[in-house]
Design a protein around this motif. Structure first.
Motif, short mmCIF file in Angstrom:
data_model
loop_
_atom_site.label_atom_id
_atom_site.label_comp_id
_atom_site.label_asym_id
_atom_site.label_seq_id
_atom_site.Cartn_x
_atom_site.Cartn_y
_atom_site.Cartn_z
N SER B 118 34.86 31.11 -5.05
CA SER B 118 36.24 31.60 -5.06
C SER B 118 37.18 30.50 -5.57
CB SER B 118 36.65 32.13 -3.69
OG SER B 118 36.67 31.11 -2.73
N SER B 119 36.82 29.25 -5.33
CA SER B 119 37.62 28.16 -5.91
C SER B 119 37.48 28.13 -7.42
CB SER B 119 37.15 26.80 -5.35
OG SER B 119 37.45 26.71 -3.99
N SER B 122 39.44 30.84 -8.82
CA SER B 122 40.85 30.51 -8.72
C SER B 122 41.28 29.60 -9.87
CB SER B 122 41.12 29.83 -7.37
OG SER B 122 42.46 29.45 -7.27
N GLY B 123 40.45 28.62 -10.18
CA GLY B 123 40.75 27.73 -11.30
C GLY B 123 40.78 28.48 -12.63
N PRO B 337 33.91 19.78 -7.85
CA PRO B 337 35.29 20.26 -8.02
C PRO B 337 35.35 21.69 -8.54
CG PRO B 337 34.68 18.83 -9.84
CD PRO B 337 33.49 18.89 -8.95
N VAL B 339 37.77 24.21 -8.44
CA VAL B 339 38.95 24.63 -9.21
C VAL B 339 38.95 23.98 -10.59
CG1 VAL B 339 41.47 24.57 -9.30
CG2 VAL B 339 40.34 25.05 -7.14
N GLU B 340 38.65 22.69 -10.62
CA GLU B 340 38.64 21.98 -11.91
C GLU B 340 37.57 22.56 -12.84
OE1 GLU B 340 38.82 20.50 -9.00
OE2 GLU B 340 40.92 19.91 -9.21
N MET B 344 38.26 23.90 -16.44
CA MET B 344 37.56 23.28 -17.56
C MET B 344 36.81 24.33 -18.38
SD MET B 344 37.23 20.43 -18.98
CE MET B 344 37.82 19.30 -17.72
N ILE B 365 30.42 17.94 -18.50
CA ILE B 365 29.88 17.60 -17.19
C ILE B 365 30.99 17.03 -16.33
CG2 ILE B 365 28.33 16.04 -15.97
CD1 ILE B 365 26.33 16.48 -18.17
N LEU B 366 31.16 17.60 -15.16
CA LEU B 366 32.20 17.13 -14.25
C LEU B 366 31.60 16.20 -13.20
CD1 LEU B 366 34.42 20.28 -13.65
CD2 LEU B 366 34.63 18.48 -15.35
N ASP B 367 32.44 15.29 -12.76
CA ASP B 367 32.01 14.30 -11.78
C ASP B 367 31.82 14.91 -10.39
OD1 ASP B 367 31.52 11.96 -12.91
OD2 ASP B 367 33.38 10.96 -12.31
#
Lengths: 379, 379
Positions: B118-119, B122-123, B337, B339-340, B344, B365-367
């Motif tokens: 859901s996050s 949301s993002g 993350p 939302v991020e 992205m 790729i996210l941290d």
DNA sequence: CAGCTTCATGCAATCGATTGTTTGCGCAAT
DNA sequence: ATTGCGCAAACAATCGATTGCATGAAGCTG
């Protein structure tokens, strides 16, 4: 924040190969890389393509595809088989434009990433998709301005119906009126406007907190505090009323000091409320919180102060979020059926859509029940 | 299940009053009730209406509305002012049909009502709306068949781009290929197919569990168990690999008995896994769970057995769901993350949409980072 | 065999907006 | 007076599907 991996590779574009140009580029280093460039031209098949290939008119194709009786058996079979072969897919945009109504339902909620709301949206999605409708979502972030913008975007997209759970800020409804003016049904869910002239799916908020308060009273509480929500929302006023009514019914005095008001209902605010309530000269022996966030914070705060739950302080929350069965002691809460509420809202919408002339009940009220758990049950 | 409140009242239909018929009906009881019946006819204003009223052509109106230079200043002003006066709203269906591309992004996820997802949604919603796009959602319920159906519906709606987080069942991608064939960009999020030939936004799953395992090792764990997810998902295999690699790096033996596999990753399954792991002849002193659900259940189970956390058993989860800071002891977890990631993915999609010819990096790729909490930190 | 029905299909308008290509007008230059 | 130019606006096709009405052929009746 993030690193990007850069990978070069040919795109996979089977069917439209003839529309693409395979070209070779030279990278700065001089190493040739083969690259497929996809042209804008879509490979989509239309009824006109089918018509042309079969030597019939597109109206015949249109009718054949839906087995219209006026089209011959053989033609119908031929059309359907070619349609399957070429992978014909009707263009919903064109259908909606022509038919003057789409099959998209718009949903506006404050935040999607909250347990109750994501369940609600899940129910909406499920019911809508089963009926062949699609679901457009948007978040207002509790801001009226954003809600207005979202409503406007939905209107321009010609949604066939709107579901709204209002932002706390929302007290005006001009942005909703435009839908009614155009004959697009609107159903409010959970967060309902004051106005009676609207369709709504909700719980009986007064009765819910009434039951919750009675539960605390039955557990022996005599000084029950209530964390209320922002009073501009009808929902929170009703919940407060249920609390007051239950006290009255059981002959308990109403003490203004025990009525606290939250505005954002966050865990942080919960701590502040807990501190405020529990440091009163004559502190409460029970707390009815308007949501689970603040109830959970209160449990944590009370435990840190050595206050025993539920012996010294019984607590009940609202929503029955998943955390209720995680926190210790487990949090009693008022269960409201999120998924069912979403489904019911959609079915309500369909009722209005189907029977434009027949009267549709304005209000649907779903059952709630107290989930008694360790945070309030004194054995 | 629910009671319906039946309320009769006149509908509020201001602007279309001329198109409505005010009629009086007699109810069976003989009491007259005034009722407004809304006719199908919409009150929507089109450019043709504006054109007719101003005595110009609709192409002039169309151009005037977007301040095209070839339209005279006065005409432009007149058009715009009438448009505002009559409340003209462009019909997105028509625009999309004509322009051969819509501004709707389709999203397919397994379940909306899960904290991480859901996050993510949301993002997506936030980024999309800021760019003037709308978001269509659908859930696959981890079923390939439903995912295929949803993809098909999206295709027919002519979405301009698709975001997918695959169902666990999904190992075939024919239903995705149709989009690529039609030049509609697809970005995979979180749950990625094996195929390298696709755009994706994700975390480095191997590195994530590698870090989490190292964290446990640094806390003194020597026998670390791992609850893995369904191995047909690449994601879960990578997470297992990170665990194995970390053990190897630190010279710890890999014990097959410590590698458990979950299929549904529910709290209930978490209890079963915990029971299995902790009743081994040589039980683990640390557990790396592939999600927070199972980690939480393990904490609850261990506590019920009198196993001390983190002294006897250190636990770390994955996702950093809100429960992590509620359960006691607080659950360490791997934060990703949500939302991020959603934002992205949308920005990735726009990059592809904008630069059809320029190369777009395939993978973003996210941290992630370990959130060390009481469940694993031995002070 | 004219006249009628029945059946299968085509024609063309329509939904609302966009856009390439005229058209018509006024004005200045030849 | 003819040509040329530029401006503002109209015309008409287009996107993909739907649908009322017209058409034409075959078959039946009197």
């Amino acid at each position: 924040m993030h690193e990007a991996v850069f990978v070069l590779s040919a795109e996979c574009i089977d069917n439209v190969a003839m529309l693409n140009h395979k070209i070779a580029l030279l990278s700065p280093s001089g190493i040739p890389r083969t690259h497929l460039i996809s042209m804008k031209k879509k490979s989509n098949v239309t009824i006109h393509d089918l018509a042309r290939q079969l030597g019939v008119s597109s109206s015949t194709v249109s009718r054949a595809l839906k087995s219209h009786h006026s089209i011959g058996e053989e033609t119908t079979k031929a059309v359907k088989s070619l349609a399957k072969e070429l992978g014909y897919r009707p263009n919903n945009l064109a259908v909606s434009l022509r038919k003057q109504h789409s099959t998209s339902i718009g949903v506006i909620v404050p935040h999607i990433n909250r347990p109750f709301i994501s369940s609600l949206v899940s129910g909406v999605e499920q019911a809508a998709r089963e009926a062949g409708y699609s679901v457009l979502i948007s978040q207002s972030y509790e801001s009226l301005d954003i809600e207005i913008g979202n409503a406007s975007a939905f209107f321009n997209s010609r949604i066939c119906g709107l579901l709204v759970s209002c932002a706390n800020e929302t007290t005006e409804y001009a942005h909703i009126q435009q839908f009614k003016d155009s004959g697009i049904p609107v159903v409010f869910v959970d967060r309902i406007p004051e106005n009676d002239e609207c369709y709504k799916v909700m719980i009986d908020n007064r009765e819910a907190t009434f039951k919750a308060t009675e539960h605390l009273i039955r557990q022996g509480c005599r000084r029950i505090a209530h964390y209320g929500g922002p009073p501009q929302q009808l929902m929170y006023r009703l919940r407060r009323q249920g609390y007051i009514d239950a006290l009255a019914k059981h002959g308990l005095p109403f003490d203004e000091n025990l009525l606290l008001t939250a505005t954002k209902l966050t865990p942080e605010e919960g701590f502040m409320l807990a501190e405020k309530a529990l440091s009163l000269p004559n502190p409460p022996d029970g707390i009815l919180a308007v949501n689970d966030n603040t109830a959970v914070s209160t449990i944590l705060y009370a435990k840190s102060k050595g206050i025993r739950i539920p012996q010294d302080l019984a607590i009940i929350g609202f929503n029955d979020d998943p955390v209720c069965t995680i926190i210790e002691p487990n949090l009693s809460s008022l269960h409201q059926p999120g998924v069912e509420m979403g489904k019911m809202a959609v079915s309500h919408l369909f009722n209005i859509l189907d029977n434009e002339i027949v009267d549709v009940p304005r209000t649907t009220i779903l059952d709630t029940h107290v989930m008694p758990r360790a945070s309030s049950v004194r054995s």
